[in-house]
Structure formats: structure tokens, C-alpha cells
Write a protein that holds these residues in place. Structure first.
Motif, PDB file in Angstrom:
ATOM      1  N   LEU A  11       0.833  -1.203   0.000  1.00 56.73           N
ATOM      2  CA  LEU A  11       0.000   0.000   0.000  1.00 56.73           C
ATOM      3  C   LEU A  11       0.869   1.256   0.000  1.00 56.73           C
ATOM      4  O   LEU A  11       0.630   2.188  -0.769  1.00 56.73           O
ATOM      5  CB  LEU A  11      -0.925  -0.011   1.217  1.00 56.73           C
ATOM      6  CG  LEU A  11      -1.960   1.091   1.309  1.00 56.73           C
ATOM      7  CD1 LEU A  11      -2.933   1.003   0.143  1.00 56.73           C
ATOM      8  CD2 LEU A  11      -2.712   0.983   2.620  1.00 56.73           C
ATOM      9  N   GLN A  50      -9.728   7.249  -8.409  1.00 56.56           N
ATOM     10  CA  GLN A  50     -10.695   7.123  -7.320  1.00 56.56           C
ATOM     11  C   GLN A  50     -11.759   6.092  -7.683  1.00 56.56           C
ATOM     12  O   GLN A  50     -12.112   5.239  -6.885  1.00 56.56           O
ATOM     13  CB  GLN A  50     -11.324   8.481  -7.019  1.00 56.56           C
ATOM     14  CG  GLN A  50     -12.183   8.531  -5.773  1.00 56.56           C
ATOM     15  CD  GLN A  50     -13.627   8.200  -6.044  1.00 56.56           C
ATOM     16  OE1 GLN A  50     -14.136   8.369  -7.137  1.00 56.56           O
ATOM     17  NE2 GLN A  50     -14.296   7.686  -5.033  1.00 56.56           N
ATOM     18  N   GLY A  53     -10.647   2.524  -7.248  1.00 54.90           N
ATOM     19  CA  GLY A  53     -10.454   1.998  -5.906  1.00 54.90           C
ATOM     20  C   GLY A  53      -9.410   2.694  -5.057  1.00 54.90           C
ATOM     21  O   GLY A  53      -9.167   2.286  -3.930  1.00 54.90           O
ATOM     22  N   SER A  54      -8.793   3.743  -5.560  1.00 55.47           N
ATOM     23  CA  SER A  54      -7.765   4.444  -4.790  1.00 55.47           C
ATOM     24  C   SER A  54      -8.384   5.158  -3.589  1.00 55.47           C
ATOM     25  O   SER A  54      -9.430   5.787  -3.690  1.00 55.47           O
ATOM     26  CB  SER A  54      -7.067   5.486  -5.670  1.00 55.47           C
ATOM     27  OG  SER A  54      -6.201   6.289  -4.889  1.00 55.47           O
ATOM     28  N   TYR A  55      -7.694   5.047  -2.469  1.00 52.98           N
ATOM     29  CA  TYR A  55      -8.097   5.769  -1.261  1.00 52.98           C
ATOM     30  C   TYR A  55      -7.432   7.142  -1.196  1.00 52.98           C
ATOM     31  O   TYR A  55      -7.732   7.945  -0.332  1.00 52.98           O
ATOM     32  CB  TYR A  55      -7.723   4.987  -0.004  1.00 52.98           C
ATOM     33  CG  TYR A  55      -8.467   3.687   0.126  1.00 52.98           C
ATOM     34  CD1 TYR A  55      -9.829   3.669   0.401  1.00 52.98           C
ATOM     35  CD2 TYR A  55      -7.818   2.474  -0.035  1.00 52.98           C
ATOM     36  CE1 TYR A  55     -10.525   2.485   0.525  1.00 52.98           C
ATOM     37  CE2 TYR A  55      -8.504   1.277   0.093  1.00 52.98           C
ATOM     38  CZ  TYR A  55      -9.857   1.294   0.371  1.00 52.98           C
ATOM     39  OH  TYR A  55     -10.536   0.119   0.482  1.00 52.98           O
ATOM     40  N   PHE A  56      -6.498   7.411  -2.102  1.00 50.85           N
ATOM     41  CA  PHE A  56      -5.679   8.607  -2.044  1.00 50.85           C
ATOM     42  C   PHE A  56      -6.100   9.680  -3.039  1.00 50.85           C
ATOM     43  O   PHE A  56      -5.554  10.762  -3.039  1.00 50.85           O
ATOM     44  CB  PHE A  56      -4.208   8.248  -2.283  1.00 50.85           C
ATOM     45  CG  PHE A  56      -3.702   7.215  -1.326  1.00 50.85           C
ATOM     46  CD1 PHE A  56      -3.401   7.554  -0.020  1.00 50.85           C
ATOM     47  CD2 PHE A  56      -3.557   5.893  -1.722  1.00 50.85           C
ATOM     48  CE1 PHE A  56      -2.953   6.603   0.873  1.00 50.85           C
ATOM     49  CE2 PHE A  56      -3.103   4.934  -0.831  1.00 50.85           C
ATOM     50  CZ  PHE A  56      -2.804   5.284   0.460  1.00 50.85           C
ATOM     51  N   GLU A  58      -9.275  11.813  -5.310  1.00 56.13           N
ATOM     52  CA  GLU A  58     -10.650  12.291  -5.202  1.00 56.13           C
ATOM     53  C   GLU A  58     -11.213  12.555  -6.588  1.00 56.13           C
ATOM     54  O   GLU A  58     -10.473  12.858  -7.527  1.00 56.13           O
ATOM     55  CB  GLU A  58     -10.702  13.591  -4.396  1.00 56.13           C
ATOM     56  CG  GLU A  58     -10.282  13.440  -2.960  1.00 56.13           C
ATOM     57  CD  GLU A  58     -10.335  14.763  -2.213  1.00 56.13           C
ATOM     58  OE1 GLU A  58     -10.710  15.792  -2.808  1.00 56.13           O
ATOM     59  OE2 GLU A  58      -9.982  14.767  -1.026  1.00 56.13           O
ATOM     60  N   GLU A  87      -5.433   1.789 -12.073  1.00 52.36           N
ATOM     61  CA  GLU A  87      -5.625   1.649 -10.623  1.00 52.36           C
ATOM     62  C   GLU A  87      -6.179   0.267 -10.283  1.00 52.36           C
ATOM     63  O   GLU A  87      -5.727  -0.385  -9.351  1.00 52.36           O
ATOM     64  CB  GLU A  87      -6.561   2.735 -10.103  1.00 52.36           C
ATOM     65  CG  GLU A  87      -6.722   2.742  -8.593  1.00 52.36           C
ATOM     66  CD  GLU A  87      -5.465   3.140  -7.856  1.00 52.36           C
ATOM     67  OE1 GLU A  87      -5.292   2.703  -6.702  1.00 52.36           O
ATOM     68  OE2 GLU A  87      -4.635   3.897  -8.411  1.00 52.36           O
TER      69      GLU A  87
END
Length: 133
Positions: A11, A50, A53-56, A58, A87
Motif C-alpha cells: 500500500l 478514485q 479503488g484508490s483511497y488517495f 478524489e 488503478e
């Protein structure tokens, strides 16, 4: 514990490799794309990551520019799906690495179990003479 460390490491590694929107804009401009296209591409890429699936990242979309500037809309659209797929592929690769580690751990446990199988009935009384007194 090893699985948690592996997952966290993957991660962090992926988070460190991701471009920021500003870096993407500058890269696109350095390749000769217009400011409008570069802005749209950067926003579309952030949105695609985003969605993938990216958490980083927006969701980024300037609706007014998207509706009024063809180059912004084209850049956004070009980047969205491309970055979403990238991603998704990176996350899939991370999950596969974790599953691979799980399989290796399971295989190692099976080998240890098989190696010790049947030893619970072995007479070890003669080994007592080897103990230090």
C-alpha cells in the motif's frame, strides 16, 4: 503478522508511486498539450483512480469547463478510463501478492505438519541419555 506487513508495504509503495494532479498537469504541458487539455487530463486521471479503488485520490471534474471547453472535456475523458483501469490493475496485483504470500505460508505449514506426522508415537526414551545433567 507477515501478511499485515506485506499488505501495508504494498500500500505504501503504490501510494508513493502515484503522480499528483499537479505533476500530471506539468507532464502533459511539457509534452505540448494545451493548459485546458492538461487540466482536464489531470482531473480525469484523479477521478479515474478514485473510481478504480484508490483511497488517495478524489473525484475531480470542473463541470462548467467540461461543458464549455472541448479540450478540457477531451482530456478528462481520455484520462478517466485509462487511470481507472491502471488503478484496478495495481490493486489486483496487490491482492495477488497477498494471496501468493498466503499460499506460501499455507504450503510451509503443510510441509511442517507432514514432516512431524507420526512422530507423536516415536519412543524418545533413549534420547534422555543425551540430556545434560
Amino acid at each position: 503478522m507477515k501478511k499485515l506487513i506485506l499488505a501495508f508495504s504494498v500500500l505504501l509503495l503504490s501510494a508513493g508511486c502515484q503522480s499528483t494532479a499537479d505533476q500530471t498537469r506539468e507532464e502533459m504541458r511539457s509534452k505540448g498539450y494545451s493548459n485546458s487539455y492538461a487540466d482536464g487530463f489531470a482531473d480525469g486521471c484523479e477521478s479515474g483512480k478514485q473510481a478504480g479503488g484508490s483511497y488517495f485520490d478524489e473525484f475531480q471534474k470542473d463541470i462548467n469547463r467540461f461543458n464549455s471547453e472541448q479540450e478540457y472535456a477531451q482530456g478528462w475523458s481520455d484520462a478517466f478510463r485509462q487511470c481507472e483501469l491502471k488503478e484496478e490493475a495495481e490493486l489486483r496485483q496487490q491482492r495477488m501478492a497477498i494471496e501468493w504470500q498466503n499460499m506460501e505460508d499455507s504450503h510451509k505449514d503443510n510441509i511442517e505438519h507432514e514432516a512431524l506426522k507420526g512422530l507423536e508415537n516415536v519412543d524418545t526414551s533413549e534420547l534422555k541419555s543425551l540430556e545434560k545433567k
